[in-house]
Scaffold this active site. Sequence first.
Site, PDB file in Angstrom:
ATOM      1  CG  HIS A  12       6.584   5.003  -3.021  1.00 25.34           C
ATOM      2  ND1 HIS A  12       6.819   6.345  -2.876  1.00 25.34           N
ATOM      3  CD2 HIS A  12       5.808   4.649  -1.970  1.00 25.34           C
ATOM      4  CE1 HIS A  12       6.209   6.779  -1.788  1.00 25.34           C
ATOM      5  NE2 HIS A  12       5.586   5.773  -1.206  1.00 25.34           N
ATOM      6  CG  HIS A  59       8.151   6.284   3.324  1.00 22.01           C
ATOM      7  ND1 HIS A  59       8.826   6.259   2.122  1.00 22.01           N
ATOM      8  CD2 HIS A  59       6.840   6.376   3.006  1.00 22.01           C
ATOM      9  CE1 HIS A  59       7.956   6.331   1.123  1.00 22.01           C
ATOM     10  NE2 HIS A  59       6.746   6.407   1.630  1.00 22.01           N
ATOM     11  CD  GLU A 240       3.439   8.369  -0.433  1.00 18.11           C
ATOM     12  OE1 GLU A 240       4.065   7.911   0.514  1.00 18.11           O
ATOM     13  OE2 GLU A 240       3.008   7.650  -1.360  1.00 18.11           O
TER      14      GLU A 240
HETATM   15  C1  DHB Z   1       2.118   1.380   1.460  1.00 19.63           C
HETATM   16  C2  DHB Z   1       2.154   2.443   0.587  1.00 19.63           C
HETATM   17  C3  DHB Z   1       3.110   3.442   0.726  1.00 19.63           C
HETATM   18  O1  DHB Z   1       3.188   4.544  -0.076  1.00 19.63           O
HETATM   19  C4  DHB Z   1       4.063   3.362   1.707  1.00 19.63           C
HETATM   20  O2  DHB Z   1       5.010   4.295   1.760  1.00 19.63           O
HETATM   21  C5  DHB Z   1       4.033   2.294   2.610  1.00 19.63           C
HETATM   22  C6  DHB Z   1       3.058   1.312   2.476  1.00 19.63           C
HETATM   23  C7  DHB Z   1       1.123   0.287   1.329  1.00 19.63           C
HETATM   24  O3  DHB Z   1       0.193   0.406   0.538  1.00 19.63           O
HETATM   25  O4  DHB Z   1       1.239  -0.723   2.012  1.00 19.63           O
HETATM   26 FE    FE Z   2       4.779   6.006   0.686  1.00 21.44          FE
END
Ligand code: DHB
Ligand code: FE
Length: 279
Positions: A12, A59, A240
């Site tokens: 995601h 988040h 995750e």
């Molecule tokens: C990124 C990846 C994530 O799963 C997230 O929630 C926020 C940022 C990233 O790779 O920048």
């Molecule tokens: Fe994430």
Amino acid sequence: MARITSGVACSHVPALGVASDQGLTNDDYYGPIFKGFEYSRDWIAKEKPDVIFLVYNDHCTAFDARVIPTFALGCAAEYTPADEGWGPRPVPVVKGHQALSAHIAQSLILDSFDLTIINEMEVDHGLTVPLTMMFDRPDEWPCPVVPLAVNVVQYPAPLGSRCYALGKSIRKAIESFPEDLKVCVFGTGGMSHQLQHERAGLINAKWDEEFMNLLVNDPETGSQKEHIEYLREAGSEGIELVMWYVMRGALNENVEEMHRFYHVPASNTAVGHLILENR
Ligand code: DHB
Ligand code: FE
């Protein structure tokens, strides 16, 4: 009766949402990633699920340190895209399926999964980016979504084995819903990534590949992985991935892998994606 026919696993990465919103999906950096989802968009246009049951993590958007539900089921009529600091994403409001949500809540709780019920919730990139990857930029999302938010942000997160067992209970719940609905289950987040401190930028492609192999072919074994392995091998945000086991538990033991895509880099994350059909 409702039936689960397929599962989708999908990272995601928020930058992919931004790329879609700003029309950057054909550039040198994002082009190869969106190309990896071309098969998937054709596939889901043919599969035409009536409902998506979408397992994701918030988040610190809808929830924060004041309230940390381990498993929270969305039971609302709709879910508005959240403002994560740059304004809400310009994507459609996500419509729910309240009758199915209510049925799943009752079935899960009577099956001893004491989850939290959410009647009002904004949804962040954890939910909207996988929809974007699968459906591009429609005026309306093509079907309602029942969201399940899993805490993987603040320890203690649930075990992979518990997520897998929850998936099996979700399958019983969905398959006892009297309406004739075709349901696709999404497991989102991952793959290996760490966003902070000394190991920021960590990617472990070999571990990611093995994770996908076990998830597809031997989920009983794969779901037994302990938190410390996710942390050590896949980085602090790799946890995750336990959410993919909710999706896997909701499918049959026997599945066919229709599509697999893996790509590095995407922001700080390895993008992983699977399409599984029940056999
Ligand atoms: C990124 C990846 C994530 O799963 C997230 O929630 C926020 C940022 C990233 O790779 O920048
Ligand atoms: Fe994430």
